[in-house]
Design a protein around this motif. Structure first.
Motif, PDB file in Angstrom:
ATOM      1  N   UNK A  98      15.090 -31.191  13.431  1.00  0.00           N
ATOM      2  CA  UNK A  98      14.856 -29.902  12.766  1.00  0.00           C
ATOM      3  C   UNK A  98      13.351 -29.678  12.581  1.00  0.00           C
ATOM      4  N   UNK A  99      12.820 -28.607  13.178  1.00  0.00           N
ATOM      5  CA  UNK A  99      11.398 -28.295  13.007  1.00  0.00           C
ATOM      6  C   UNK A  99      11.246 -27.027  12.195  1.00  0.00           C
ATOM      7  N   UNK A 100      10.232 -27.025  11.312  1.00  0.00           N
ATOM      8  CA  UNK A 100      10.001 -25.836  10.493  1.00  0.00           C
ATOM      9  C   UNK A 100       8.518 -25.464  10.526  1.00  0.00           C
ATOM     10  N   UNK A 101       8.252 -24.153  10.542  1.00  0.00           N
ATOM     11  CA  UNK A 101       6.894 -23.634  10.336  1.00  0.00           C
ATOM     12  C   UNK A 101       6.980 -22.824   9.047  1.00  0.00           C
ATOM     13  N   UNK A 102       6.178 -23.206   8.047  1.00  0.00           N
ATOM     14  CA  UNK A 102       6.333 -22.647   6.703  1.00  0.00           C
ATOM     15  C   UNK A 102       5.024 -22.018   6.209  1.00  0.00           C
ATOM     16  N   UNK A 103       5.065 -20.783   5.687  1.00  0.00           N
ATOM     17  CA  UNK A 103       3.859 -20.220   5.064  1.00  0.00           C
ATOM     18  C   UNK A 103       3.434 -21.107   3.884  1.00  0.00           C
ATOM     19  N   UNK A 104       2.127 -21.360   3.753  1.00  0.00           N
ATOM     20  CA  UNK A 104       1.627 -22.277   2.716  1.00  0.00           C
ATOM     21  C   UNK A 104       1.960 -21.776   1.311  1.00  0.00           C
ATOM     22  N   UNK A 105       2.247 -20.470   1.183  1.00  0.00           N
ATOM     23  CA  UNK A 105       2.519 -19.891  -0.141  1.00  0.00           C
ATOM     24  C   UNK A 105       3.912 -20.235  -0.666  1.00  0.00           C
ATOM     25  N   UNK A 106       4.770 -20.785   0.170  1.00  0.00           N
ATOM     26  CA  UNK A 106       6.140 -21.087  -0.269  1.00  0.00           C
ATOM     27  C   UNK A 106       6.145 -22.222  -1.287  1.00  0.00           C
ATOM     28  N   UNK A 107       6.945 -22.105  -2.362  1.00  0.00           N
ATOM     29  CA  UNK A 107       7.105 -23.264  -3.239  1.00  0.00           C
ATOM     30  C   UNK A 107       7.946 -24.343  -2.556  1.00  0.00           C
ATOM     31  N   UNK A 108       7.682 -25.578  -2.923  1.00  0.00           N
ATOM     32  CA  UNK A 108       8.385 -26.720  -2.322  1.00  0.00           C
ATOM     33  C   UNK A 108       9.896 -26.585  -2.494  1.00  0.00           C
ATOM     34  N   UNK A 109      10.314 -26.033  -3.639  1.00  0.00           N
ATOM     35  CA  UNK A 109      11.754 -25.940  -3.909  1.00  0.00           C
ATOM     36  C   UNK A 109      12.477 -25.098  -2.846  1.00  0.00           C
ATOM     37  N   UNK A 110      11.770 -24.123  -2.254  1.00  0.00           N
ATOM     38  CA  UNK A 110      12.435 -23.297  -1.228  1.00  0.00           C
ATOM     39  C   UNK A 110      12.814 -24.165  -0.025  1.00  0.00           C
ATOM     40  N   UNK A 135       5.075 -27.630  10.339  1.00  0.00           N
ATOM     41  CA  UNK A 135       3.796 -26.959  10.573  1.00  0.00           C
ATOM     42  C   UNK A 135       3.634 -25.844   9.542  1.00  0.00           C
ATOM     43  N   UNK A 136       2.395 -25.396   9.335  1.00  0.00           N
ATOM     44  CA  UNK A 136       2.216 -24.193   8.523  1.00  0.00           C
ATOM     45  C   UNK A 136       2.487 -22.979   9.424  1.00  0.00           C
ATOM     46  N   UNK A 137       2.732 -21.845   8.807  1.00  0.00           N
ATOM     47  CA  UNK A 137       2.990 -20.632   9.584  1.00  0.00           C
ATOM     48  C   UNK A 137       2.207 -19.472   8.986  1.00  0.00           C
ATOM     49  N   UNK A 138       1.691 -18.601   9.859  1.00  0.00           N
ATOM     50  CA  UNK A 138       0.999 -17.406   9.354  1.00  0.00           C
ATOM     51  C   UNK A 138       1.868 -16.167   9.481  1.00  0.00           C
ATOM     52  N   UNK A 139       3.095 -16.359   9.954  1.00  0.00           N
ATOM     53  CA  UNK A 139       3.949 -15.173  10.095  1.00  0.00           C
ATOM     54  C   UNK A 139       5.385 -15.479   9.716  1.00  0.00           C
ATOM     55  N   UNK A 140       5.569 -15.963   8.522  1.00  0.00           N
ATOM     56  CA  UNK A 140       6.932 -16.156   8.023  1.00  0.00           C
ATOM     57  C   UNK A 140       7.510 -17.506   8.392  1.00  0.00           C
ATOM     58  N   UNK A 141       8.701 -17.742   7.846  1.00  0.00           N
ATOM     59  CA  UNK A 141       9.398 -19.014   8.048  1.00  0.00           C
ATOM     60  C   UNK A 141      10.076 -19.050   9.417  1.00  0.00           C
ATOM     61  N   UNK A 142       9.900 -20.140  10.137  1.00  0.00           N
ATOM     62  CA  UNK A 142      10.578 -20.322  11.422  1.00  0.00           C
ATOM     63  C   UNK A 142      11.284 -21.681  11.399  1.00  0.00           C
TER      64      UNK A 142
END
Ligand code: ADP
Ligand code: MG
Length: 355
Positions: A98-110, A135-142
């Motif tokens: 499972x790979x995720x790209x996450x905006x840095x603004x997301x709280x860990x709980x999400x 990875x971090x993401x600049x355009x939403x969660x992937x």
């Protein structure tokens, strides 16, 4: 090279171009029996076993909207859509990355919520989460999930293999996921209007969604039909062809016909559409048949089987016979309520790049 915009060739045109660019890599691995073009790639590690693998991306604002999607549900769905492709090969899932790209603004709980859903679904299907990437993401969660499954060579089922005269069967009911999506979009609009007008979005303005529970669940929390695969294995059934319905019955039936070099004739009044889905379509002044044919995301299995072999599963009430495969010259048609034949090519399924 002339400039071609992707929508001009569409999602499938783009995949065709990719397939021709990577074709030269295939001879290096003779154990790879099936590459691009089916629900999974098929690899033969030994004579007794086939390994199938698939990967699917869920991208924010393309596949889901966080305003209407609980993260646990999203995690489960990311697993289910991959299990569905494994099931479409008549195989059972073993493990996933499972790979995720996450905006840095997301709280860990999400992200924790997301993985509660992922783990829950994985346990339900009996598969392990074996790794991934972050990875971090600049355009939403992937979210991207790659899944590996297994099946014996006698049971593997591809999109090719259907014969004229085989029955066309579909599991469960269709159109519910599209109905759920329409309801969620309506709800989102109501919510945004309230926010825009500075009115509180309280319980009194939220529609009572309880009566639409089933359709919304089919959209947010689809289940792959793994128990149908278990039934096939228990009865030693290898359907002549199979695909999971992710783009809509119309498009996915055409995939089976193209890969099997057959035509097909299916009947409108045999397509399983839930009474609840029809009710929602009436309420929204929409058409439940169109949802079933083009809405997609139902993740039911569409398969073909000879009339003789069908007898072994005829008693299963969760499987509907909707028509028959025909010779390729007859084309792919839907026979409507009035006996009119409609060319399925005129009924388009989901394409990521079509307007
Ligand atoms: P499904 O809906 O069953 O997941 P898709 O329509 O996404 O299948 O893909 C059809 C086929 O094209 C599959 O065999 C898939 O592996 C292949 N495919 C899709 N995108 C790519 C890509 N970017 N590179 C290589 N193969 C791809
Ligand atoms: Mg598929």
């Amino acid at each position: 090279m002339p400039f071609t915009a992707i929508p001009e060739i569409g999602e499938f045109g783009l995949i065709d171009r990719i397939a021709s660019l990577v074709a030269s890599t295939l001879p290096a691995v003779p154990e790879l029996l099936t590459g691009i073009g089916d629900d999974c790639a098929v690899f033969r590690p030994s004579a007794e076993l086939l390994q199938v693998s698939t990967t699917d991306i869920l991208a924010e604002q393309v596949h889901f909207d966080l305003l209407t999607t609980p993260l646990q549900h999203l995690g489960s769905k990311a697993i289910s859509v991959n299990v569905s492709d494994i099931c479409a090969m008549n195989a059972l899932p073993r493990f996933a990355l499972v790979s995720i790209a996450v905006p840095a603004s997301f709280p860990v709980t999400m992200i924790e919520e997301l993985y509660v859903g992922i783990s829950h679904a994985a346990k339900e299907y009996g598969l392990a989460i074996a790794g991934g990437d972050t990875s971090s993401s600049r355009s939403g969660l992937v979210i991207s999930v790659t899944m590996i499954g297994e099946v014996s060579p006698e049971l593997i089922t591809r999109r090719s293999g259907a014969q004229p005269g085989d029955l066309v069967c579909v599991t469960g009911s269709l159109g519910g996921a599209a109905a759920g999506l329409k309801l969620l979009m309506r709800e989102k609009e109501i919510m945004l209007n309230h926010i825009e007008n500075n009115e509180p979005y309280t319980k009194s303005v939220i529609s009572d969604l309880n009566e639409y529970r089933e359709a919304i669940q089919q959209q947010l929390l689809p289940l792959a039909r793994i128990e149908i695969v278990r039934l096939f294995h228990a009865k030693h059934i290898q359907p002549s062809s199979m695909i999971d319905i992710s783009d809509g019955l119309s498009s996915d039936l055409q995939h089976l016909c193209r890969h099997s070099n057959t035509g097909a004739l299916i009947h409108e009044n045999h397509i399983p559409i839930h009474a609840g889905t029809r009710r929602i379509a009436d309420e929204l002044q929409d058409d439940a048949l169109t949802w079933a044919l083009t809405g997609g995301e139902d993740y039911q299995l569409l398969f073909t089987i000879s009339k003789e072999r069908y007898q072994a599963i005829a008693e299963n009430r969760g499987i509907s016979v909707i028509g028959e495969m025909t010779d390729p010259e007859s084309g792919v048609h839907l026979c409507d309520m009035y006996g009119m034949k409609i060319d399925m090519e005129s009924i388009k399924g989901f394409d990521h790049f079509s307007s």
